[in-house]
Design an enzyme around this catalytic site. Structure first.
Site: not given
Length: 585
Positions: A254, A291
């Protein structure tokens, strides 16, 4: 693979307990009675204790002052404030013992939240839906973060005990059973992990290991100091824990652009290399994806197998944002960076991956990205919906609640046959309208702070929608996000699901066998919203796309590209609205 440093180690006679607590003077492990741990010169406290077995519960007492769970706890049956439980991972009887994963080219991902995927909200309940995913053509199920969070419901990005799958969804063996059953059906399992911050409630590391953090701040709190060897090991061992002990086939890291690491992102390199060694030792396909709002093409390589420092692919927010602006005309926030020409932006993603490859981003206030056209198309995970892009909206509403169904179907027809890796959000395959608003389960002052913070962040939304904006702390907000699987029986849902299944069948037959070695070529969008693109596939064939991404008929001169039509119908002298054609030859 070297032995794990963090967490208890089961031994022949019991267990060795370990805690890295350089800021503590004394540490005891609390079992039926306290046992003092011996301090080493490097800040480690250890003790070998006989009679400890799987299922034993324990805590650590710091300086006779506070009792805390193990930061590397394998399970927290009573939430983040309760005792940790010793888990014997080696004892699980895996049935899919010969599973080695699938090549990255075969990936078709669905992202899912365990707590809202089914009414029961459990690992076990997900098993009953795996056949639906396989029949749809999905090959990889990606779970939103599982690291133990405070309370009974959460998106997962507030995890504080990274090694412990949250007890709200079941026990560790329940998660392993889900993964095992997925593998028996040929489904890869991926997991979203968060290494840029800890959640706001239940993290005690700052008390006994203050050098875990730096003075720098992320959007979610103090930055983690990965220059410290033990801190770096904590994250890398966590990644290996999910890949080894639970046999996940891959991880999605993330928001790595929020990892504060002076001198670069060497943590990412070392984590990838460690996962690659595990892949080599076990003969497995292991896929690591990112990400990364910085669009750093230099750390991506879809062809590096096993990983040796780079990452298979990145979630391509640029692709999503351009499509969202095209379909809805939205301009708030980061959508402001895609106002010039969403058609041209879509064409750029199809011809070279990112929209922002070093250009100035007004939203970010500086240059963003690196050139990406040299990468394989499979280095980009493309989507038109995901948890963020639904949940960060004021009402958590999905595209099917407000966009033209014809536009959505055209977007899916491009997404699912293009040679990048496609991803859907749970229920998107049948056009679910279940919202997915942000939700959590904090209490007291923290709950009030979350409410106030969201009112500031979404001030425009509260001004427009008022009390319609769901309260993130309310149980009903989470409940509204639960998928209604009976929706699939409605005519419109059946039509959408049939479309997605048919597209994924064509992808499996015509695209996947040619995807290894595929390369970007040119794409073009004209003022009438006519889009053309092509790619050189791995077998030497050329994949062609022609699409009318508007609600108007476009005049079109005869002379379609050479090749066999694999999707759509032959054209006359015009292209009907929202028509998408694919050829290969």
């Amino acid at each position: 693979m070297s032995e794990r440093q963090f967490g208890p180690r089961l031994t022949q006679d019991g267990a060795q307990f370990r805690l890295w607590a350089p800021g503590a003077k004394r540490v005891d492990v609390l079992l039926e009675q306290p046992h003092a741990l011996k301090r080493g010169d490097d800040g480690w406290f250890t003790a070998d204790i006989a009679g400890v077995k799987t299922g034993t519960r324990y805590k650590f007492r710091i300086d006779d002052d506070m009792d805390v769970p193990d930061p590397a706890s394998d399970f927290q049956p009573e939430d983040v404030f309760g005792p940790s439980e010793v888990i014997g991972h080696a004892a699980y009887p895996w049935r899919a013992s010969t599973w080695r994963g699938r090549p990255w080219q075969e990936a078709v991902i669905v992202e899912a939240h365990v707590g809202t995927f089914t009414p029961q909200g459990s690992y076990r309940a997900m098993i009953d839906k795996l056949d639906h995913l396989v029949e749809t053509g999905i090959t990889a199920l990606e779970l939103m973060p599982l690291a133990d969070f405070a309370g009974s419901r959460n998106w997962g990005y507030d995890g504080v005990l990274w090694y412990a799958p949250d007890s709200a969804y079941g026990r560790p063996d329940d998660l392993k059973t889900l993964i095992d059953e997925a593998h028996l059906r040929g489904l890869m399992m991926m997991l979203d992990v968060v290494y840029n911050h800890f959640g706001p409630e239940g993290n005690y590391l700052g008390r006994y290991a203050p050098n875990f953090f730096t003075e720098a701040q992320t959007p979610w709190g103090s930055a983690i100091d990965y220059r410290v060897p033990q801190v770096r090991a904590f994250a890398i061992e966590n990644a290996l824990h999910w890949l080894r002990d639970y046999r996940f086939d891959g991880l999605r890291l993330d928001a790595v652009n929020s990892i504060v690491e002076p001198g670069g992102l060497s943590l990412l390199h070392d984590l990838s290399a460690a996962a690659g060694r595990l892949a080599t030792e076990t003969g497995r396909h292991i896929h690591l994806v990112l990400e990364n709002g910085d669009n750093r093409a230099s750390i991506l390589d879809a062809t590096q197998d096993p990983p040796r420092g780079k990452y298979r692919a990145q979630w391509n927010d640029d692709y999503h944002h351009a499509w969202r602006v095209l379909m809805t005309g939205e301009s708030q926030g980061y959508y402001g960076d895609y106002q010039r020409s969403p058609m041209s932006d879509i064409a750029r993603t199809l011809s070279s991956g990112f929209v922002y490859q070093g250009e100035l981003s007004a939203f970010r206030g500086g240059k963003r990205g690196e050139p990406s056209g040299h990468l394989a198309p499979s280095a980009f995970i493309n989507f038109v919906q995901n948890h963020d892009q639904i949940g960060n909206r004021a009402l958590g509403d999905r595209l099917d609640s407000y966009a033209d169904a014809r536009a959505i179907e055209a977007a899916l027809t491009v997404l699912l046959l293009a040679p990048s890796i496609p991803m859907l959000f749970m229920g998107e395959e049948w056009g679910s309208k279940a919202p997915f608003p942000f939700f959590c389960d904090f209490s007291g002052d923290l709950a009030d702070a979350v409410r106030k913070g969201r009112r500031v962040e979404l001030a425009w939304a509260y001004a427009e929608y008022g009390d319609e904006v769901p309260d993130a702390l309310d149980q009903s907000t989470r409940d509204s996000a639960v998928l209604d699987w009976n929706e699939r029986d409605a005519p419109a849902a059946h039509k959408r699901l049939t479309l997605v299944r048919d597209l994924l069948k064509v992808r499996r037959q015509q695209i996947v066998p040619r995807l290894a070695g595929a390369a970007f070529r040119e794409a073009h969008a004209d003022d009438n919203h006519l889009l053309t693109a092509n790619w050189r596939m791995g077998d030497g064939a050329t994949l062609h796309l022609l699409a009318n991404l508007s609600d108007q008929v476009i005049s079109h001169a005869p002379g379609a590209p050479a090749g066999t039509l694999i999707w759509g119908s032959e054209l006359g002298d015009s292209v009907p609205p929202w028509t998408v054609l694919w050829r290969i030859g």
